[in-house]
Design an enzyme around this catalytic site. Structure first.
Site, PDB file in Angstrom:
ATOM      1  N   GLY A 153       1.652   9.591  -4.094  1.00  0.00           N
ATOM      2  CA  GLY A 153       1.365  10.037  -5.454  1.00  0.00           C
ATOM      3  C   GLY A 153       2.054   9.200  -6.517  1.00  0.00           C
ATOM      4  O   GLY A 153       2.567   9.740  -7.491  1.00  0.00           O
TER       5      GLY A 153
ATOM      6  N   CYS B 293      -7.915   4.814  -2.126  1.00  0.00           N
ATOM      7  CA  CYS B 293      -6.816   4.355  -1.267  1.00  0.00           C
ATOM      8  C   CYS B 293      -7.253   4.094   0.173  1.00  0.00           C
ATOM      9  O   CYS B 293      -6.896   3.062   0.761  1.00  0.00           O
ATOM     10  CB  CYS B 293      -5.679   5.373  -1.292  1.00  0.00           C
TER      11      CYS B 293
ATOM     12  N   GLN C 137      -9.303   0.952   0.463  1.00  0.00           N
ATOM     13  CA  GLN C 137      -8.453  -0.212   0.224  1.00  0.00           C
ATOM     14  C   GLN C 137      -7.600  -0.522   1.449  1.00  0.00           C
ATOM     15  O   GLN C 137      -7.435  -1.683   1.820  1.00  0.00           O
ATOM     16  CB  GLN C 137      -7.564   0.011  -0.992  1.00  0.00           C
TER      17      GLN C 137
ATOM     18  N   THR D 254      -5.464  11.118 -14.776  1.00  0.00           N
ATOM     19  CA  THR D 254      -4.324  10.991 -13.859  1.00  0.00           C
ATOM     20  C   THR D 254      -3.011  10.694 -14.586  1.00  0.00           C
ATOM     21  O   THR D 254      -1.955  11.202 -14.204  1.00  0.00           O
ATOM     22  CB  THR D 254      -4.624   9.897 -12.804  1.00  0.00           C
TER      23      THR D 254
ATOM     24  N   ASP E 244       3.908   5.869 -13.511  1.00  0.00           N
ATOM     25  CA  ASP E 244       4.089   5.368 -12.150  1.00  0.00           C
ATOM     26  C   ASP E 244       5.580   5.395 -11.834  1.00  0.00           C
ATOM     27  O   ASP E 244       6.375   4.741 -12.509  1.00  0.00           O
ATOM     28  CB  ASP E 244       3.544   3.936 -12.042  1.00  0.00           C
TER      29      ASP E 244
ATOM     30  N   HIS F 246       0.850  -1.194   0.000  1.00  0.00           N
ATOM     31  CA  HIS F 246       0.000   0.000   0.000  1.00  0.00           C
ATOM     32  C   HIS F 246       0.881   1.238   0.000  1.00  0.00           C
ATOM     33  O   HIS F 246       1.659   1.458   0.926  1.00  0.00           O
ATOM     34  CB  HIS F 246      -0.909   0.003   1.232  1.00  0.00           C
ATOM     35  N   SER F 247       0.764   2.033  -1.044  1.00  0.00           N
ATOM     36  CA  SER F 247       1.533   3.272  -1.122  1.00  0.00           C
ATOM     37  C   SER F 247       0.835   4.357  -0.320  1.00  0.00           C
ATOM     38  O   SER F 247      -0.385   4.523  -0.402  1.00  0.00           O
ATOM     39  CB  SER F 247       1.686   3.716  -2.576  1.00  0.00           C
TER      40      SER F 247
ATOM     41  N   ARG G  77       6.849   4.617  -8.772  1.00  0.00           N
ATOM     42  CA  ARG G  77       7.116   3.859  -7.543  1.00  0.00           C
ATOM     43  C   ARG G  77       8.143   2.749  -7.756  1.00  0.00           C
ATOM     44  O   ARG G  77       8.359   2.288  -8.878  1.00  0.00           O
ATOM     45  CB  ARG G  77       5.814   3.245  -7.018  1.00  0.00           C
TER      46      ARG G  77
END
Length: 362
Positions: free
Chosen positions: A261, A235, A238, A282, A294, A219-220, A296
């Site tokens: 983000g 989010c 979740q 987005t 993305d 989970h970010s 991440r």
């Protein structure tokens, strides 16, 4: 024992310098440049940089695409600064906030030829500092002397490049029991990266069997969704649903990764939200800012799981990229457990974009 700084420490210092608007000095194969992030650059420092030589603006190919600037260096563009260009012009090129109001910023003359390694490193540093990916560079003939004269951080890219792309090793700091609504048998583990970046957390529910696939979620962090209850994303629901599911089963691990983000940081996420209010989805908003879909690094989650003794997971996710990254980094995914909660009228378009453009599963 040496008191001098290693390359990881100098990289972390360089990120802090860029956030304060302080230049850093980059070197590679005998060439050198002074680099500073556009977002934090002040007029007086820009004037000082011009005294050193001809400044060049580095932006990502994503941002260049929005500005209709030519890209000769694959993933970035080096833009010649007009003589009259000041801080307002630089920020208008770097920040898409006023793209619709002031669409004409050119013509932008992109440079070609010569190496782009110094510019590429400057953009990577700006991204890792959670700044807009735009930097001003001025080539200098004697970078070592300049760095020493002005006490600037010096980064030889021969040493720094591998560290810029490598996932920083994580070390456990502390763990403590935390009774939660989802489960009274909760424990929070804190992990700290060697490179001085944000800490990451593992929330362990019950006593999961290390020899069996554990119910897990990557989970970010989402300040707006997790803390404020924002309806623009799913989010928060979740996060709570994943913890509740682990509580029901009596065991699980939720990895709370500080990659706000999609890895661009909270300030840039708010910039993306403003662009979404202008009608961009987005993914389009990220691209206009100069970021990828993305940013991440899911290697972090795999590394934490391995340190905790887990080799296999039942992954709570709708994102196939997380499954691929787990498998690529030594964590076997035995089952994908769907997590469909939190849909509402404010995030329906956002969720549709994630499915259409990011491959999220229904």
């Amino acid at each position: 024992m040496s008191l001098s700084l290693g390359i990881v420490e100098r990289l972390n210092r360089a990120r802090g310098d860029l956030r304060m608007g302080v230049p850093v000095v980059l070197t590679e194969d005998g060439a050198g440049a002074v680099a500073v992030a556009v977002e934090a650059l002040e007029p007086g420092r820009l004037a000082d940089l011009r005294l050193l030589g001809e400044p060049v603006l580095a932006i990502t190919a994503r941002r260049a695409e929005t500005l209709k600037a030519r890209v000769y260096d694959d993933d970035l563009a080096r833009i010649e600064l007009p003589d009259a260009a000041g801080i307002e012009w630089l920020r208008a090129v770097a920040d898409p906030a006023d793209d619709l109001r002031l669409p004409m910023k050119g013509p932008l003359r992109a440079l070609r030829g010569g190496g782009a390694g110094l510019a590429r490193a400057a953009l990577a540093l700006a991204k890792s500092a959670h700044l807009l990916p735009a930097a001003v560079l001025v080539p200098v003939a004697d970078p070592l002397r300049l760095a020493a004269l002005h006490a600037l951080t010096l980064l030889p890219l021969e040493e720094a490049r591998a560290e810029l792309s490598r996932g920083s090793p994580l070390h456990p700091v502390v763990s403590a029991r935390v009774p939660m609504v989802a489960s009274q048998a909760g424990r929070v583990h804190v992990f700290r990266p060697e490179d001085g970046g944000e800490e990451h957390y593992a929330i362990e529910i019950g006593r999961p069997d290390r020899g069996q696939p554990v119910l897990a979620r990557l989970h970010s962090a989402c300040f707006t969704g997790d803390v404020l209850g924002s309806l623009k994303c799913d989010c928060g629901p979740q996060l709570r649903s994943a913890l509740a599911r682990m509580g029901e089963e009596g065991a699980g691990v939720l990895l709370y990764l500080n990659q706000e983000g999609r890895g661009i940081g909270l300030a840039n996420k708010m910039r993306a939200y403003s662009l979404q209010d202008q009608g961009f989805d987005t993914v389009e908003a990220n691209h206009r800012l100069g970021f990828e879909d993305d940013e991440r690094d899911f290697r972090i989650g795999a590394g934490i799981l391995r340190q905790m003794g887990f080799a296999a997971v039942r992954l709570l996710t709708n994102n196939p990229a997380k499954i691929r990254m787990m498998e690529a980094n030594g964590i076997r995914v035995t089952e994908r457990v769907p997590l469909h909660v939190g849909r509402n009228e404010f995030n329906a378009a956002y969720l549709a974009t994630k499915a259409a453009k990011s491959g999220h599963l229904a």
